[in-house]
Design an enzyme around this catalytic site. Structure first.
Site, PDB file in Angstrom:
ATOM      1  N   LYS A 156       0.843  -1.199   0.000  1.00 40.84           N
ATOM      2  CA  LYS A 156       0.000   0.000   0.000  1.00 40.84           C
ATOM      3  C   LYS A 156       0.879   1.251   0.000  1.00 40.84           C
ATOM      4  O   LYS A 156       0.676   2.158  -0.778  1.00 40.84           O
ATOM      5  CB  LYS A 156      -0.913  -0.030   1.224  1.00 40.84           C
ATOM      6  CG  LYS A 156      -1.804   1.160   1.347  1.00 40.84           C
ATOM      7  CD  LYS A 156      -2.814   0.925   2.455  1.00 40.84           C
ATOM      8  CE  LYS A 156      -2.885   2.123   3.371  1.00 40.84           C
ATOM      9  NZ  LYS A 156      -3.819   1.908   4.481  1.00 40.84           N
ATOM     10  N   GLU A 213      11.270  -4.002   3.844  1.00 41.46           N
ATOM     11  CA  GLU A 213      11.439  -5.405   3.437  1.00 41.46           C
ATOM     12  C   GLU A 213      10.991  -5.596   1.995  1.00 41.46           C
ATOM     13  O   GLU A 213      11.662  -6.258   1.191  1.00 41.46           O
ATOM     14  CB  GLU A 213      10.605  -6.331   4.339  1.00 41.46           C
ATOM     15  CG  GLU A 213      11.063  -6.410   5.783  1.00 41.46           C
ATOM     16  CD  GLU A 213      10.373  -5.389   6.679  1.00 41.46           C
ATOM     17  OE1 GLU A 213      10.002  -4.299   6.185  1.00 41.46           O
ATOM     18  OE2 GLU A 213      10.217  -5.679   7.874  1.00 41.46           O
ATOM     19  N   GLY A 218      -3.915  -2.540   6.062  1.00 40.79           N
ATOM     20  CA  GLY A 218      -3.181  -3.718   5.554  1.00 40.79           C
ATOM     21  C   GLY A 218      -3.831  -5.031   5.978  1.00 40.79           C
ATOM     22  O   GLY A 218      -4.030  -5.938   5.172  1.00 40.79           O
ATOM     23  N   ARG A 219      -4.208  -5.151   7.252  1.00 40.30           N
ATOM     24  CA  ARG A 219      -4.748  -6.422   7.766  1.00 40.30           C
ATOM     25  C   ARG A 219      -6.181  -6.680   7.327  1.00 40.30           C
ATOM     26  O   ARG A 219      -6.735  -7.722   7.629  1.00 40.30           O
ATOM     27  CB  ARG A 219      -4.612  -6.467   9.290  1.00 40.30           C
ATOM     28  CG  ARG A 219      -5.147  -5.246   9.998  1.00 40.30           C
ATOM     29  CD  ARG A 219      -4.583  -5.138  11.404  1.00 40.30           C
ATOM     30  NE  ARG A 219      -4.993  -3.917  12.089  1.00 40.30           N
ATOM     31  CZ  ARG A 219      -4.335  -2.763  12.026  1.00 40.30           C
ATOM     32  NH1 ARG A 219      -3.250  -2.654  11.282  1.00 40.30           N
ATOM     33  NH2 ARG A 219      -4.752  -1.699  12.695  1.00 40.30           N
ATOM     34  N   GLU A 249      -2.422  -6.594  15.751  1.00 39.57           N
ATOM     35  CA  GLU A 249      -2.089  -5.269  15.219  1.00 39.57           C
ATOM     36  C   GLU A 249      -3.282  -4.328  15.388  1.00 39.57           C
ATOM     37  O   GLU A 249      -3.111  -3.125  15.576  1.00 39.57           O
ATOM     38  CB  GLU A 249      -1.667  -5.365  13.745  1.00 39.57           C
ATOM     39  CG  GLU A 249      -0.876  -4.158  13.279  1.00 39.57           C
ATOM     40  CD  GLU A 249      -0.213  -4.334  11.932  1.00 39.57           C
ATOM     41  OE1 GLU A 249       1.029  -4.226  11.839  1.00 39.57           O
ATOM     42  OE2 GLU A 249      -0.931  -4.596  10.942  1.00 39.57           O
ATOM     43  N   HIS A 276       0.147 -32.959  20.256  1.00 39.04           N
ATOM     44  CA  HIS A 276       1.420 -33.630  20.526  1.00 39.04           C
ATOM     45  C   HIS A 276       2.523 -32.619  20.789  1.00 39.04           C
ATOM     46  O   HIS A 276       3.699 -32.943  20.699  1.00 39.04           O
ATOM     47  CB  HIS A 276       1.743 -34.571  19.363  1.00 39.04           C
ATOM     48  CG  HIS A 276       0.616 -35.544  19.128  1.00 39.04           C
ATOM     49  ND1 HIS A 276       0.468 -36.684  19.882  1.00 39.04           N
ATOM     50  CD2 HIS A 276      -0.450 -35.485  18.298  1.00 39.04           C
ATOM     51  CE1 HIS A 276      -0.641 -37.313  19.493  1.00 39.04           C
ATOM     52  NE2 HIS A 276      -1.217 -36.598  18.546  1.00 39.04           N
ATOM     53  N   LYS A 301      10.709   0.296  13.287  1.00 39.70           N
ATOM     54  CA  LYS A 301      11.103   0.444  11.877  1.00 39.70           C
ATOM     55  C   LYS A 301      12.126   1.563  11.737  1.00 39.70           C
ATOM     56  O   LYS A 301      13.138   1.422  11.057  1.00 39.70           O
ATOM     57  CB  LYS A 301       9.875   0.839  11.040  1.00 39.70           C
ATOM     58  CG  LYS A 301       9.028  -0.272  10.539  1.00 39.70           C
ATOM     59  CD  LYS A 301       8.105   0.305   9.451  1.00 39.70           C
ATOM     60  CE  LYS A 301       6.805  -0.441   9.368  1.00 39.70           C
ATOM     61  NZ  LYS A 301       5.814   0.209   8.530  1.00 39.70           N
TER      62      LYS A 301
HETATM   63  O1  F6P Z   1       3.933  -3.555   9.820  1.00 40.51           O
HETATM   64  C1  F6P Z   1       2.997  -2.585   9.638  1.00 40.51           C
HETATM   65  C2  F6P Z   1       2.352  -2.625   8.321  1.00 40.51           C
HETATM   66  O2  F6P Z   1       2.039  -1.293   8.068  1.00 40.51           O
HETATM   67  C3  F6P Z   1       1.086  -3.498   8.255  1.00 40.51           C
HETATM   68  O3  F6P Z   1      -0.017  -2.884   8.820  1.00 40.51           O
HETATM   69  C4  F6P Z   1       0.971  -3.692   6.780  1.00 40.51           C
HETATM   70  O4  F6P Z   1       0.094  -4.745   6.457  1.00 40.51           O
HETATM   71  C5  F6P Z   1       2.416  -3.972   6.426  1.00 40.51           C
HETATM   72  O5  F6P Z   1       3.155  -3.096   7.242  1.00 40.51           O
HETATM   73  C6  F6P Z   1       2.762  -3.784   4.972  1.00 40.51           C
HETATM   74  O6  F6P Z   1       2.518  -2.476   4.548  1.00 40.51           O
HETATM   75  P1  F6P Z   1       2.560  -2.089   3.020  1.00 40.51           P
HETATM   76  O7  F6P Z   1       1.436  -2.774   2.316  1.00 40.51           O
HETATM   77  O8  F6P Z   1       2.421  -0.590   2.989  1.00 40.51           O
HETATM   78  O9  F6P Z   1       3.891  -2.525   2.462  1.00 40.51           O
END
Ligand code: F6P
Length: 529
Positions: free
Chosen positions: A201, A207, A261-262, A347, A378, A495
């Site tokens: 988004k 990452e 995001g979630r 979150e 188990h 972050k």
């Molecule tokens: O870790 C926080 C977060 O903002 C989540 O809420 C989100 O799903 C994820 O990072 C990835 O964000 P993006 O879609 O902006 O890369």
């Protein structure tokens, strides 16, 4: 046997709830054990049941008497849960710290032109009709994204791809920035027939950015610059950043800022799932969620599955001191569901300030964890049965499966766990211990809460309903706790600090705090040994 002093109920989170909260606190002081509740309420095993479409909830093994259930329903009315969910659907600025609506529910209420266009494009790839510039069909899709841009689509693909009539391309998910992820994939991919999706988004998550750079560098070396026009697509709310990578406008699938995001599986983030499973699967996923939305909006608290689960969650967490929750699907197709719910619940509701910035008065999100049954039996179930912390469990159980004998074994195990947690040594099925030396070791206290969520068999409608159910449960809890479920400020500081640590790792001078300097010097020493 050890006895632990009863927990003091949490303080009431908002004045409108005060009198019901106080009455519940009174009830918490003398909760009867489950085996006594079943004896005192002969109808209990049948009465504590609710249904929505293909989903059924059996909450008879929750430590809530009729009186407590009545008060929890009153709490739902006091907190205006129905009205608040309606406001969310109608676009109220529910995310007050970012001044945004949360539009995921509206997104599945009606399919938009953008959704239909995306699904039509995905279907061509799914059916093998789409050709690359060099005439190849797409055999592999790599989704680069993390958090919500990974957990939703990977859950849907893992759960549903094998059920679709046509098995679409293989889907891979590159989320962790660990370089081994891409290295392992490179050995398996044909660059000529691989489609890459950068799903982010913000288009700035480190990452995802680093993985995208590494993937593009590898593809540039394998396939020349023009592949980006053909096999690189983006799902994002930042179209300009995607264009800067050479992605064509027709390959940029927008998502709105108001989709958290979630909650983003209902947006263009579904692209890898649409390609892998086909749009019929996604349509059914949305239909299942819509059924649950209507149920959540309309049913009274006593019949409303997400509301009941939220209220029982509050009862366990805020009144009985049970601050964790285990999710145990007896269904291999749902093996990624606990991970998915971890982000959704923790979150959203892992917050310590109320909506107005004042400190919360009560515990918020439980620590959510879990994995599939019967594997868990188990490993961690020993602790569920005899450990000193009581962890409520939500079991997910499909009614059908083949071959029957093996499925029966799966279901028998799920039911036996729920029963044993509730009744322990008080079960009429429990054998008396013959060895006095082991009497205390074998004693099972019971009185451990669990719910059963049951459905005929997993399919797209059921999964859609399950995801929506947990979204609503999470939202209802946030309303009672008076917190904002749609921001996530807590992930920001970590972050930012990682951005300060990065240059030092690669040898640049910087004035970092002592603990970080020490850890870095240990790593440097180990790295050069
Ligand atoms: O870790 C926080 C977060 O903002 C989540 O809420 C989100 O799903 C994820 O990072 C990835 O964000 P993006 O879609 O902006 O890369």
């Amino acid at each position: 046997m050890p006895t632990f002093s009863p927990t003091t109920p949490d303080r009431c989170p908002q004045p409108a709830l005060a009198s019901t909260w106080q009455a519940l606190a009174g009830q918490a002081a003398h909760v009867e054990p489950l085996y006594q509740l079943f004896a005192a309420e002969p109808e209990r095993a049948h009465a504590c049941f609710a249904q929505c479409g293909p989903l059924a909830l059996d909450y008879s093994r929750q430590p809530a008497s009729d009186a407590v259930l009545g008060l929890l329903s009153q709490l739902a009315m006091d907190a205006q849960l129905h009205e608040r969910l309606r406001a969310l659907l109608d676009g109220a600025i529910i995310n007050n710290t970012e001044q945004r609506a949360a539009t995921h529910m509206a997104l599945r209420a009606n399919a938009t032109d953008a959704t239909e266009k995306r699904w039509a494009w995905a279907d061509r790839i799914h059916r093998g009709e789409h050709r690359t510039a060099n005439g190849h069909t797409i055999t592999d899709v790599v989704n680069i994204g993390i958090g919500g841009s990974f957990l939703g689509p990977s859950l849907v693909v893992d759960a549903l791809q094998s059920l679709s009539a046509i098995r679409g391309p293989r889907c891979h998910f590159l989320s962790n920035v660990d370089p081994q992820g891409l290295q392992a994939l490179q050995d398996t991919l044909d660059p000529a027939s691989t489609l890459w999706i950068i799903s982010s988004k913000s288009f700035s998550t480190p990452e995802t950015t680093l993985n995208a750079q590494a993937a593009c560098a590898w593809m540039d070396a394998q396939a020349g610059k023009d592949w980006r026009k053909d096999r690189l697509v983006a799902v994002t709310s930042k179209a300009d950043a995607a264009r800067a990578l050479g992605i064509m406008d027709e390959h940029i699938f927008p998502m709105d800022e108001s989709i958290g995001g979630r909650y983003s599986i209902w947006s263009a983030v579904d692209l890898p799932a649409a390609i892998a499973c086909g749009s019929d699967t996604l349509r059914a996923l949305h239909a299942g969620a819509r059924t649950m939305d209507q149920h959540a909006l309309q049913e009274p608290p006593s019949d409303n599955i997400p509301m009941l689960m939220a209220l029982l969650g509050i009862w366990n967490n805020n009144f009985l001191g049970r601050h964790a929750l285990a999710i145990v699907p007896y269904d291999n197709r749902l093996r990624l569901f606990p991970d998915y719910l971890q982000q959704l619940v923790m979150e959203s509701n892992g917050k310590r300030t109320q909506r107005d910035g004042s400190p919360v008065t009560c515990h918020t999100a439980p620590v959510l964890w879990g994995s599939i049954g019967s594997n868990g039996q188990h490993s961690f179930h020993q602790c569920l049965h005899q450990g000193t912390s009581v962890v409520p469990v939500e079991f997910l159980v499909p009614a059908r499966g083949t071959p029957q004998a093996q499925h029966d074994c799966l279901v028998a195990n799920a039911l036996a766990q729920a029963h044993t947690l509730a009744f322990g040594s008080h079960s009429p099925l429990a054998a008396a211990t013959d060895d006095p030396a082991l009497k205390t070791h074998k004693h099972m206290p019971g009185n451990r809460p669990s719910s059963l969520l049951m459905y005929p068999q997993l399919n797209a409608e059921v999964l859609g309903a399950l995801i929506a159910l947990y979204e609503h449960k999470t939202f209802f809890e946030s309303v009672i706790w008076n917190i904002n479920a749609f921001d996530q400020w807590g992930v920001e500081l970590g972050k930012r600090i990682s951005q300060s640590v990065m240059p030092v790792l690669s040898g640049k001078e910087a004035n970092l705090p002592e603990d970080l300097q020490a850890s870095i010097s240990y790593l440097h020493t180990l790295g050069s040994s």
